[in-house]
Design a protein around this motif. Structure first.
Motif, PDB file in Angstrom:
ATOM      1  N   ASP A  57       0.834  -1.197   0.000  1.00 19.83           N
ATOM      2  CA  ASP A  57       0.000   0.000   0.000  1.00 19.83           C
ATOM      3  C   ASP A  57       0.877   1.259   0.000  1.00 19.83           C
ATOM      4  O   ASP A  57       2.011   1.248   0.485  1.00 19.83           O
ATOM      5  CB  ASP A  57      -0.920   0.020   1.219  1.00 19.83           C
ATOM      6  CG  ASP A  57      -2.022  -1.032   1.109  1.00 19.83           C
ATOM      7  OD1 ASP A  57      -2.172  -1.641   0.027  1.00 19.83           O
ATOM      8  OD2 ASP A  57      -2.723  -1.242   2.114  1.00 19.83           O
ATOM      9  N   TYR A 106      -5.686  11.872  -1.392  1.00 19.44           N
ATOM     10  CA  TYR A 106      -6.057  10.661  -0.648  1.00 19.44           C
ATOM     11  C   TYR A 106      -5.071  10.412   0.487  1.00 19.44           C
ATOM     12  O   TYR A 106      -3.935  10.898   0.445  1.00 19.44           O
ATOM     13  CB  TYR A 106      -6.051   9.448  -1.581  1.00 19.44           C
ATOM     14  CG  TYR A 106      -7.161   9.455  -2.595  1.00 19.44           C
ATOM     15  CD1 TYR A 106      -8.486   9.303  -2.195  1.00 19.44           C
ATOM     16  CD2 TYR A 106      -6.896   9.617  -3.955  1.00 19.44           C
ATOM     17  CE1 TYR A 106      -9.514   9.321  -3.129  1.00 19.44           C
ATOM     18  CE2 TYR A 106      -7.922   9.642  -4.889  1.00 19.44           C
ATOM     19  CZ  TYR A 106      -9.229   9.490  -4.468  1.00 19.44           C
ATOM     20  OH  TYR A 106     -10.236   9.512  -5.377  1.00 19.44           O
ATOM     21  N   ARG A 110      -3.768   1.829  -3.180  1.00 21.72           N
ATOM     22  CA  ARG A 110      -3.191   0.514  -3.478  1.00 21.72           C
ATOM     23  C   ARG A 110      -1.916   0.700  -4.293  1.00 21.72           C
ATOM     24  O   ARG A 110      -1.685   1.770  -4.857  1.00 21.72           O
ATOM     25  CB  ARG A 110      -4.182  -0.320  -4.288  1.00 21.72           C
ATOM     26  CG  ARG A 110      -5.296  -0.896  -3.490  1.00 21.72           C
ATOM     27  CD  ARG A 110      -6.055  -2.014  -4.185  1.00 21.72           C
ATOM     28  NE  ARG A 110      -6.132  -1.914  -5.626  1.00 21.72           N
ATOM     29  CZ  ARG A 110      -7.147  -2.387  -6.355  1.00 21.72           C
ATOM     30  NH1 ARG A 110      -8.177  -2.981  -5.750  1.00 21.72           N
ATOM     31  NH2 ARG A 110      -7.133  -2.294  -7.658  1.00 21.72           N
ATOM     32  N   LYS A 114      -5.107   2.716  -7.146  1.00 19.46           N
ATOM     33  CA  LYS A 114      -6.533   2.792  -6.788  1.00 19.46           C
ATOM     34  C   LYS A 114      -6.646   3.271  -5.335  1.00 19.46           C
ATOM     35  O   LYS A 114      -5.949   2.763  -4.451  1.00 19.46           O
ATOM     36  CB  LYS A 114      -7.181   1.409  -6.907  1.00 19.46           C
ATOM     37  CG  LYS A 114      -7.363   0.922  -8.338  1.00 19.46           C
ATOM     38  CD  LYS A 114      -8.699   1.361  -8.889  1.00 19.46           C
ATOM     39  CE  LYS A 114      -9.130   0.591 -10.133  1.00 19.46           C
ATOM     40  NZ  LYS A 114      -8.105   0.398 -11.153  1.00 19.46           N
ATOM     41  N   PRO A 115      -7.539   4.245  -5.079  1.00 16.46           N
ATOM     42  CA  PRO A 115      -7.608   4.795  -3.715  1.00 16.46           C
ATOM     43  C   PRO A 115      -8.179   3.824  -2.684  1.00 16.46           C
ATOM     44  O   PRO A 115      -9.115   3.086  -2.972  1.00 16.46           O
ATOM     45  CB  PRO A 115      -8.523   6.014  -3.869  1.00 16.46           C
ATOM     46  CG  PRO A 115      -9.331   5.750  -5.092  1.00 16.46           C
ATOM     47  CD  PRO A 115      -8.467   4.940  -6.013  1.00 16.46           C
ATOM     48  N   LEU A 116      -7.610   3.852  -1.498  1.00 15.81           N
ATOM     49  CA  LEU A 116      -8.070   3.001  -0.394  1.00 15.81           C
ATOM     50  C   LEU A 116      -8.664   3.810   0.752  1.00 15.81           C
ATOM     51  O   LEU A 116      -9.620   3.384   1.378  1.00 15.81           O
ATOM     52  CB  LEU A 116      -6.901   2.184   0.170  1.00 15.81           C
ATOM     53  CG  LEU A 116      -6.414   1.000  -0.653  1.00 15.81           C
ATOM     54  CD1 LEU A 116      -5.180   0.396   0.006  1.00 15.81           C
ATOM     55  CD2 LEU A 116      -7.511  -0.055  -0.801  1.00 15.81           C
ATOM     56  N   VAL A 117      -8.041   4.950   1.041  1.00 17.38           N
ATOM     57  CA  VAL A 117      -8.521   5.771   2.162  1.00 17.38           C
ATOM     58  C   VAL A 117      -8.713   7.214   1.671  1.00 17.38           C
ATOM     59  O   VAL A 117      -7.803   7.823   1.107  1.00 17.38           O
ATOM     60  CB  VAL A 117      -7.552   5.731   3.365  1.00 17.38           C
ATOM     61  CG1 VAL A 117      -8.091   6.572   4.517  1.00 17.38           C
ATOM     62  CG2 VAL A 117      -7.315   4.296   3.829  1.00 17.38           C
ATOM     63  N   ALA A 118      -9.925   7.714   1.920  1.00 17.93           N
ATOM     64  CA  ALA A 118     -10.362   9.021   1.424  1.00 17.93           C
ATOM     65  C   ALA A 118      -9.512  10.171   1.981  1.00 17.93           C
ATOM     66  O   ALA A 118      -8.775   9.992   2.949  1.00 17.93           O
ATOM     67  CB  ALA A 118     -11.832   9.215   1.799  1.00 17.93           C
TER      68      ALA A 118
ATOM     69  N   ASN B 167     -17.124   7.213   7.242  1.00 15.81           N
ATOM     70  CA  ASN B 167     -16.324   6.146   6.654  1.00 15.81           C
ATOM     71  C   ASN B 167     -15.261   6.711   5.716  1.00 15.81           C
ATOM     72  O   ASN B 167     -15.569   7.431   4.791  1.00 15.81           O
ATOM     73  CB  ASN B 167     -17.232   5.193   5.869  1.00 15.81           C
ATOM     74  CG  ASN B 167     -16.426   4.069   5.255  1.00 15.81           C
ATOM     75  OD1 ASN B 167     -15.473   3.581   5.867  1.00 15.81           O
ATOM     76  ND2 ASN B 167     -16.783   3.669   4.054  1.00 15.81           N
ATOM     77  N   LYS B 168     -14.012   6.342   5.958  1.00 13.67           N
ATOM     78  CA  LYS B 168     -12.911   6.832   5.124  1.00 13.67           C
ATOM     79  C   LYS B 168     -12.419   5.774   4.144  1.00 13.67           C
ATOM     80  O   LYS B 168     -11.627   6.061   3.258  1.00 13.67           O
ATOM     81  CB  LYS B 168     -11.740   7.239   6.027  1.00 13.67           C
ATOM     82  CG  LYS B 168     -12.093   8.316   7.036  1.00 13.67           C
ATOM     83  CD  LYS B 168     -10.937   8.650   7.957  1.00 13.67           C
ATOM     84  CE  LYS B 168     -10.522   7.467   8.800  1.00 13.67           C
ATOM     85  NZ  LYS B 168      -9.677   7.846   9.960  1.00 13.67           N
ATOM     86  N   GLN B 169     -12.861   4.539   4.351  1.00 13.08           N
ATOM     87  CA  GLN B 169     -12.395   3.431   3.503  1.00 13.08           C
ATOM     88  C   GLN B 169     -13.125   3.456   2.170  1.00 13.08           C
ATOM     89  O   GLN B 169     -14.345   3.603   2.128  1.00 13.08           O
ATOM     90  CB  GLN B 169     -12.675   2.077   4.173  1.00 13.08           C
ATOM     91  CG  GLN B 169     -12.085   1.927   5.561  1.00 13.08           C
ATOM     92  CD  GLN B 169     -10.570   2.026   5.581  1.00 13.08           C
ATOM     93  OE1 GLN B 169      -9.913   1.502   4.690  1.00 13.08           O
ATOM     94  NE2 GLN B 169     -10.028   2.703   6.580  1.00 13.08           N
ATOM     95  N   ILE B 170     -12.384   3.273   1.095  1.00 15.20           N
ATOM     96  CA  ILE B 170     -13.007   3.199  -0.222  1.00 15.20           C
ATOM     97  C   ILE B 170     -13.135   1.710  -0.548  1.00 15.20           C
ATOM     98  O   ILE B 170     -12.217   1.068  -1.061  1.00 15.20           O
ATOM     99  CB  ILE B 170     -12.167   3.983  -1.250  1.00 15.20           C
ATOM    100  CG1 ILE B 170     -12.166   5.459  -0.825  1.00 15.20           C
ATOM    101  CG2 ILE B 170     -12.735   3.817  -2.658  1.00 15.20           C
ATOM    102  CD1 ILE B 170     -11.108   6.299  -1.458  1.00 15.20           C
ATOM    103  N   THR B 171     -14.292   1.156  -0.164  1.00 16.98           N
ATOM    104  CA  THR B 171     -14.413  -0.307  -0.117  1.00 16.98           C
ATOM    105  C   THR B 171     -14.467  -0.940  -1.505  1.00 16.98           C
ATOM    106  O   THR B 171     -14.231  -2.135  -1.625  1.00 16.98           O
ATOM    107  CB  THR B 171     -15.659  -0.723   0.693  1.00 16.98           C
ATOM    108  OG1 THR B 171     -16.757   0.083   0.253  1.00 16.98           O
ATOM    109  CG2 THR B 171     -15.438  -0.483   2.164  1.00 16.98           C
ATOM    110  N   ASN B 173     -12.367  -0.704  -3.657  1.00 17.25           N
ATOM    111  CA  ASN B 173     -11.012  -1.135  -3.999  1.00 17.25           C
ATOM    112  C   ASN B 173     -10.410  -2.146  -3.025  1.00 17.25           C
ATOM    113  O   ASN B 173      -9.415  -2.788  -3.337  1.00 17.25           O
ATOM    114  CB  ASN B 173     -10.093   0.085  -4.124  1.00 17.25           C
ATOM    115  CG  ASN B 173     -10.516   0.963  -5.281  1.00 17.25           C
ATOM    116  OD1 ASN B 173     -10.909   0.460  -6.327  1.00 17.25           O
ATOM    117  ND2 ASN B 173     -10.476   2.271  -5.101  1.00 17.25           N
ATOM    118  N   ARG B 174     -10.980  -2.234  -1.860  1.00 19.44           N
ATOM    119  CA  ARG B 174     -10.603  -3.319  -0.925  1.00 19.44           C
ATOM    120  C   ARG B 174     -11.649  -3.386   0.175  1.00 19.44           C
ATOM    121  O   ARG B 174     -11.802  -2.447   0.948  1.00 19.44           O
ATOM    122  CB  ARG B 174      -9.227  -3.115  -0.300  1.00 19.44           C
ATOM    123  CG  ARG B 174      -8.866  -4.311   0.618  1.00 19.44           C
ATOM    124  CD  ARG B 174      -7.537  -4.148   1.323  1.00 19.44           C
ATOM    125  NE  ARG B 174      -6.439  -4.049   0.394  1.00 19.44           N
ATOM    126  CZ  ARG B 174      -5.339  -3.323   0.612  1.00 19.44           C
ATOM    127  NH1 ARG B 174      -5.210  -2.658   1.746  1.00 19.44           N
ATOM    128  NH2 ARG B 174      -4.388  -3.279  -0.290  1.00 19.44           N
TER     129      ARG B 174
END
Lengths: 396, 396
Positions: A57, A106, A110, A114-118, B167-171, B173-174
């Motif tokens: 990550d 962000y 990944r 690709k975004p994982l956390v906003a 929620n901060k997770q961009i689900t 993508n994971r």
């Protein structure tokens, strides 16, 4: 100028050579060899002791900081083409994947971008300013400098509500300002000024200096606070009493770089001595990560751990302010902090530094990089220290 | 039934008396004496070693858990009027200040009930279900039971997106599911069934049991995971590899309480032994807080610390599953965990238990209660253990 006796001069000279060897033979090669992601661009920062990757990550703080660092080496040490290339690998990744539609950065991506956390964390944007500004000068590309300035302006608009929709604090019932934001404002202003040559950032530097002197440094109780209430008080609760000596050391040397006023420098030196005396672990040595100003429990389980960056910032703050104010106590602190840190953090087998020690100085983690440890504090500290030691050793 | 030799019987009997003394003479009196907020209602949970208050903020998890605990003592041990009164002091505070306009529970409040942290954490609501259900039975007030059921239904609607706007997770993508939520679903179902007598909650218990057996327990690698990918895999990243032995112990004894199927119980016993063997610190003793399933670094600085609740849950899981499956290895684990924990966590001077030890078993914090440690794990563990030990000692 400071009178350095021959024993100290010998020690300072040995340490200078040790730092140069560590920086150029160990730290920089470690990140050059293991962190460049040739498949996807950007950097891999979750690196085990031997440099092997344990997570792919990409955390925006560390991506941006590594761009800044490679660019800074290029700008400051020598125009080594591979440093510029490594910086550009980071910038391309940031350009392509770094921001959402609105232009906010962000927090994590990944490996493939690709975004994982906003974008909940405005520090990501702040470190992007450092990256674009320093890379702009290194590459000579004015579009990059313009981008640094634009991101910085956007931060200015967001800073009264930096977390936006992700803010969970109900500030009408308790408003607490953190020291960390003043610190990064100062850092951005310094880096922007250095790289754009624009003196308008001086006003930010003055404002932050004022705020730290008046709000965060408590001259009555000899404490530098991490948090501040809306009314300028330090609320008597866990949050309000929290201290973070590493942050204080870091900001004090930032401040010291921005002034030649001897009275101000003396104030910074004094605040640093309070912080080191209070933050030093009398049982095991080293500087605590967190403390409570009244000695009460903090809510941080890791409070007594010894972190590499805290020690990097503390060593350099003691060296710089010791030199600038000719304060022998601070030079003693420099030696004490160096002597404690070096054998515990440096990995003479695989290079680089370990990041995390337990309270008693034993190694807690084998990693060289992770979610929070990247190519930033350690090389910056070594670079700054080498320059300051050179200045000290030049004086007869 | 299990064959307990006379030496073990003697030890078990001594431990039973020790736990009863600790619960009734030390732990309960400590919270009765120091945590009831007679000024504002609710409870003060940030309590130093001697019970003095070091922070007055009120954290919803701990408010609700303390209501549950006092109500549970009243329902289970004896109808002691002060326990009901202490529970009602908590319920009144929750009723008055606990939720926002939409009925979601805040995470933290000031002492006077003004909200400090928005309802970003659905566990606050889950613990409120436990509180209202248990208090409903204790008080005999059907409105309280109805409220427990209503909050539980609301959680059911929110659970696909429990953090909502926070929620901060961009689900996309994971996507990662956490074990913790299965655990609290199980706990809510058990408490609701016990207090309302409604057997419809059995289906949740069956579903969670299935999910834990099939998804979280990896029978090939003898691991119980904390996290799960959307496709049922355990993603090879820091998040996916994270283990939390304390959670596993806790959920395994929850599960064991819900079945008398000997095959299922054997599976739980086996999973517990894997977890204890992997989670035990061979250098210093005690159970790690977090681990990585491949032995790689976690991103938690506190991973190797020894926490009171982890040891409470581990001791009781070993005792209960050892008893139910007549597994002598687990009874040995019970003795080992008890022997390690007792001298390190119990404060024989001021009562109650310390919460946090360093990796090496030295005391890290002097606090008895804080942002996360309240009147919950410890008294529940002592109460459950006393009952199970009584059953064991009854058998000839």
């Amino acid at each position: 100028m400071m009178n350095i006796d021959s024993t100290d001069r010998q020690r300072l000279s040995e340490i200078r050579d040790l730092y140069a060897e560590n920086l150029y033979e160990s730290v920089i090669p470690f990140w050059e060899r293991h962190s460049i992601d040739t498949d996807h661009g950007g950097y891999l920062t979750c690196l085990e002791r031997d440099g092997s990757v344990y997570d792919t990550d990409k955390f925006m703080w560390l991506q941006a900081r590594e761009i800044w660092m490679f660019s800074h080496l290029y700008n400051r040490v020598r125009p080594e083409s591979r440093w510029l290339e490594f910086a550009s690998i980071g910038i391309s990744f940031l350009e392509r994947f770094g921001t959402d539609d609105k232009g906010d950065f962000y927090f994590a991506l990944r490996q493939d971008g690709k975004p994982l956390v906003a974008p909940y964390n405005i520090y990501s944007d702040c470190f992007a300013v450092l990256a674009y500004a320093e890379y702009g000068r290194a590459s000579g590309d004015p579009a990059m400098l313009a981008k640094a300035i634009a991101i910085h302006e956007r931060i200015g608009k967001r800073k009264s509500d930096p977390k936006g929709i992700y803010n969970k604090q109900i500030t009408e019932n308790r408003e607490i300002k953190t020291f960390g934001f003043s610190m990064i404002e100062l850092n951005m202003a310094q880096v922007l000024m250095q790289n754009t040559g624009d003196s308008r950032y001086m006003s930010t530097i003055s404002e932050v200096t004022e705020s730290i002197l008046n709000d965060f440094i408590d001259h009555e109780n000899n404490i530098v606070y991490e948090r501040l209430g809306a009314d300028g008080s330090h609320p008597d609760c866990m949050e309000g009493r929290l201290l973070c000596p590493g942050h204080v050391c870091e900001v004090l040397w930032f401040l010291a770089k921005s002034t030649d006023d001897p009275e101000l420098l003396k104030e910074f030196a004094q605040a640093l001595k309070w912080t080191l005396e209070r933050g030093w672990d009398r049982d095991h040595g080293g500087i605590f990560y967190y403390q409570d100003s009244e000695g009460l429990p903090t809510d941080k389980l890791e409070s007594e751990m010894k972190l590499w960056w805290v020690h990097d910032e503390a060593i350099y703050a003691a060296l710089l302010l010791g030199y600038l104010t000719e304060d022998e106590q601070l030079i003693e602190w420099f030696f004490r902090l160096h002597d404690w840190s070096w054998p515990r953090f440096v990995d003479s087998e695989y290079g680089e530094w370990f990041g995390y020690l337990y309270h008693n100085g034993e190694r807690a983690k084998s990693l060289k990089g992770g979610k929070w440890k990247g190519f930033f504090h350690l090389p910056r500290f070594l670079l700054e220290s080498i320059d300051t030691l050179d200045l000290m050793l030049e004086t007869p």
